[in-house]
Motif scaffolding. Structure first.
Motif, mmCIF file in Angstrom:
data_model
loop_
_atom_site.group_PDB
_atom_site.id
_atom_site.type_symbol
_atom_site.label_atom_id
_atom_site.label_comp_id
_atom_site.label_asym_id
_atom_site.label_seq_id
_atom_site.Cartn_x
_atom_site.Cartn_y
_atom_site.Cartn_z
ATOM 1 N N CYS A 1 61.906 21.763 69.414
ATOM 2 C CA CYS A 1 62.575 23.058 69.403
ATOM 3 C C CYS A 1 62.483 23.634 68.001
ATOM 4 N N CYS B 1 66.132 24.271 66.489
ATOM 5 C CA CYS B 1 66.869 23.084 66.045
ATOM 6 C C CYS B 1 66.052 22.272 65.036
ATOM 7 N N THR C 1 64.162 17.968 71.321
ATOM 8 C CA THR C 1 65.338 17.976 72.189
ATOM 9 C C THR C 1 64.879 18.106 73.645
ATOM 10 N N CYS D 1 66.161 25.215 75.541
ATOM 11 C CA CYS D 1 66.706 24.084 74.790
ATOM 12 C C CYS D 1 68.132 23.800 75.247
ATOM 13 N N CYS E 1 70.718 24.316 71.821
ATOM 14 C CA CYS E 1 71.035 25.637 71.284
ATOM 15 C C CYS E 1 70.906 26.745 72.323
HETATM 16 ZN ZN LIG Z 1 67.171 24.036 70.208
#
Ligand SMILES: [Zn+2]
Length: 102
Positions: free
Chosen positions: A11, A14, A18, A82, A85
């Protein structure tokens, strides 16, 4: 082509790997002609309201080319959401006739 519902991938928000949820996206349609063929259509005067509309063209219409519509597969795009987030990113895979999300 079979694709799992959940995949572990990077991701960019992030900045780590993930879990992502996968769903298919319909690709945005930008008209029937691609950039190159629009240029050629303009050069031949086939494009709307320009030139002599192909009256004196040395090549036949694009639709009469041998390989027109030869490809039987399509490029598919996927939305990856994701879990950390909740942001989405779009990823395209290679060509495939059919795609199943499992
Ligand atoms: Zn993310």
């Amino acid at each position: 082509m079979k694709i799992p519902k959940k995949i572990n991938t990077y991701c960019k928000y992030c900045r780590k790997k993930t879990e992502h949820l996968v769903s298919e996206v319909k690709k945005h349609d930008r008209g029937t002609l691609k950039k190159g063929s629009i240029k050629r259509a303009l050069a031949r005067g086939v494009a709307p309201k320009k030139g002599n509309r192909g009256k004196y063209g040395s090549k036949p219409a694009i639709s009469k080319f041998k390989r027109t519509g030869a490809k039987s597969s399509k490029k598919h795009a996927f939305k990856l959401k994701c879990k950390d987030c909740n942001k989405t990113q779009i990823k395209t895979y290679k060509r495939a006739k059919k795609v199943q999300i499992q």
